[in-house]
Design a protein around this motif. Structure first.
Motif, mmCIF file in Angstrom:
data_model
loop_
_atom_site.group_PDB
_atom_site.id
_atom_site.type_symbol
_atom_site.label_atom_id
_atom_site.label_comp_id
_atom_site.label_asym_id
_atom_site.label_seq_id
_atom_site.Cartn_x
_atom_site.Cartn_y
_atom_site.Cartn_z
ATOM 1 N N GLU A 12 -1.153 1.416 8.667
ATOM 2 C CA GLU A 12 -2.000 2.401 8.001
ATOM 3 C C GLU A 12 -2.851 3.176 8.998
ATOM 4 O OE1 GLU A 12 -2.699 0.121 3.779
ATOM 5 O OE2 GLU A 12 -3.537 -0.729 5.620
ATOM 6 N N TRP A 13 -3.365 2.490 10.021
ATOM 7 C CA TRP A 13 -4.119 3.206 11.057
ATOM 8 C C TRP A 13 -3.227 4.252 11.730
ATOM 9 C CZ3 TRP A 13 -9.024 3.284 10.755
ATOM 10 C CH2 TRP A 13 -9.796 2.138 10.485
ATOM 11 N N MET A 14 -1.961 3.884 11.983
ATOM 12 C CA MET A 14 -1.046 4.838 12.608
ATOM 13 C C MET A 14 -0.780 6.018 11.690
ATOM 14 S SD MET A 14 0.770 5.106 15.529
ATOM 15 C CE MET A 14 0.065 6.755 15.556
ATOM 16 N N ALA A 15 -0.578 5.752 10.410
ATOM 17 C CA ALA A 15 -0.346 6.833 9.444
ATOM 18 C C ALA A 15 -1.542 7.778 9.387
ATOM 19 C CB ALA A 15 -0.055 6.248 8.066
ATOM 20 N N LYS A 16 -2.742 7.226 9.453
ATOM 21 C CA LYS A 16 -3.951 8.040 9.443
ATOM 22 C C LYS A 16 -4.029 8.914 10.691
ATOM 23 C CE LYS A 16 -8.235 9.340 8.450
ATOM 24 N NZ LYS A 16 -8.466 10.460 7.500
ATOM 25 N N ALA A 17 -3.710 8.350 11.840
ATOM 26 C CA ALA A 17 -3.753 9.110 13.091
ATOM 27 C C ALA A 17 -2.749 10.265 13.062
ATOM 28 C CB ALA A 17 -3.454 8.187 14.270
ATOM 29 N N ILE A 18 -1.558 9.991 12.569
ATOM 30 C CA ILE A 18 -0.523 11.022 12.484
ATOM 31 C C ILE A 18 -0.942 12.121 11.515
ATOM 32 C CG2 ILE A 18 1.817 11.436 11.631
ATOM 33 C CD1 ILE A 18 2.627 8.768 12.842
ATOM 34 N N VAL A 44 0.844 -1.199 0.000
ATOM 35 C CA VAL A 44 0.000 0.000 0.000
ATOM 36 C C VAL A 44 0.879 1.247 0.000
ATOM 37 C CG1 VAL A 44 -1.670 1.329 1.329
ATOM 38 C CG2 VAL A 44 -1.874 -1.152 1.197
ATOM 39 N N LYS A 45 0.550 2.189 -0.863
ATOM 40 C CA LYS A 45 1.221 3.490 -0.846
ATOM 41 C C LYS A 45 0.494 4.368 0.172
ATOM 42 C CE LYS A 45 3.115 3.524 -5.535
ATOM 43 N NZ LYS A 45 4.513 3.550 -5.049
ATOM 44 N N ILE A 46 1.221 4.792 1.174
ATOM 45 C CA ILE A 46 0.607 5.507 2.285
ATOM 46 C C ILE A 46 -0.111 6.771 1.813
ATOM 47 C CG2 ILE A 46 1.083 6.800 4.400
ATOM 48 C CD1 ILE A 46 1.106 3.797 4.775
ATOM 49 N N ARG A 47 0.497 7.513 0.910
ATOM 50 C CA ARG A 47 -0.156 8.745 0.449
ATOM 51 C C ARG A 47 -1.475 8.443 -0.261
ATOM 52 N NH1 ARG A 47 5.223 10.287 0.206
ATOM 53 N NH2 ARG A 47 5.660 12.208 1.344
ATOM 54 N N ASN A 48 -1.516 7.380 -1.025
ATOM 55 C CA ASN A 48 -2.763 6.992 -1.694
ATOM 56 C C ASN A 48 -3.814 6.588 -0.671
ATOM 57 O OD1 ASN A 48 -1.467 7.459 -4.086
ATOM 58 N ND2 ASN A 48 -1.201 5.307 -4.626
#
Length: 229
Positions: free
Chosen positions: A166-172, A133-137
């Motif tokens: 991904e949940w962590m990336a979303k929270a940040i 998964v590409k985090i920015r996408n």
């Protein structure tokens, strides 16, 4: 942390090896024997650095069993499907853990967050997608709903496919800490009996990422980061 024309190598006890280096070291690293590393970890983003940096912040953070919500887990505490158990893992508990991590990270650099975060104990994703998964996408796809809305509102089956990373990336991202590149160790099968992976979030370009396999333990990541070239 002042940047000097030397090699900066930090070996963390939690099992992460971060190497920030200059161009000379980069040429040396390409000459290493292939026996030193087992596999290359996926590097999800590689933007160019736009300005020179003389000081940056690094935080190592063990998030202590940050698991996703797909119910596929090595530990009974993180398996779903027990509504009668009030102590069962849930979206509310995941939201609480994420908010606590974000609150700590926000204390760094006046709320901007660390330039590099060395995370330990994300759940090894036992149901990964076919393509990394590409985090920015991912963040763009879920921009219209906040983390709180996703984890406290009506549950969507698609959310079960979202990994702990991904949940962590979303929270940040929701907290306004942005522009991170992400490198994470490749997931292992459930039969591996390895519960966790490490990950690196870096505002600097990630040039190379390798994973050193460790039997019966989370793998060590070796990450090459470009700081002002």
């Amino acid at each position: 942390m002042n940047i000097q024309p030397l090699y900066l190598t930090a070996l963390l006890l939690f099992g992460l090896l971060l190497t920030a280096c200059n161009e000379e070291f980069g040429s040396q690293s390409s000459e290493r024997s292939s026996k030193e590393t087992d596999i290359e970890a996926p590097v999800l983003e590689r933007p160019l650095q736009k300005e020179a940096v003389t000081e940056f912040s690094v935080v190592a953070f063990n998030v202590e069993n940050l698991f996703d919500l797909d119910g596929v887990a090595l530990f009974d505490d993180y398996r779903q499907g027990y509504p009668e158990n009030l102590l069962a893992y849930s979206g509310h508990k995941l939201l609480t853990k994420l908010n606590n991590v974000v609150a700590v990270l926000k204390t760094v650099d006046d709320g901007r967050g660390p330039d590099i975060i060395l995370f330990q104990e994300f759940e090894n994703d036992f149901s990964p997608p076919e393509e990394p998964v590409k985090i920015r996408n991912f963040l763009a796809q879920h921009r219209e709903r906040s983390l709180k809305q996703m984890l406290s509102g009506k549950w969507r089956e698609a959310y079960a496919d979202i990994s702990a990373l991904e949940w962590m990336a979303k929270a940040i991202d929701d907290a306004g800490m942005r522009d991170y590149n992400v490198s994470v160790a490749a997931p292992k099968a459930l039969e591996s009996d390895i519960a966790h992976v490490n990950a690196v979030f870096s505002r600097f370009p990630i040039i190379e990422s390798k994973t050193h396999l460790i039997p019966q333990a989370r793998d060590i990541q070796e990450v090459l980061v470009s700081v002002s070239g």
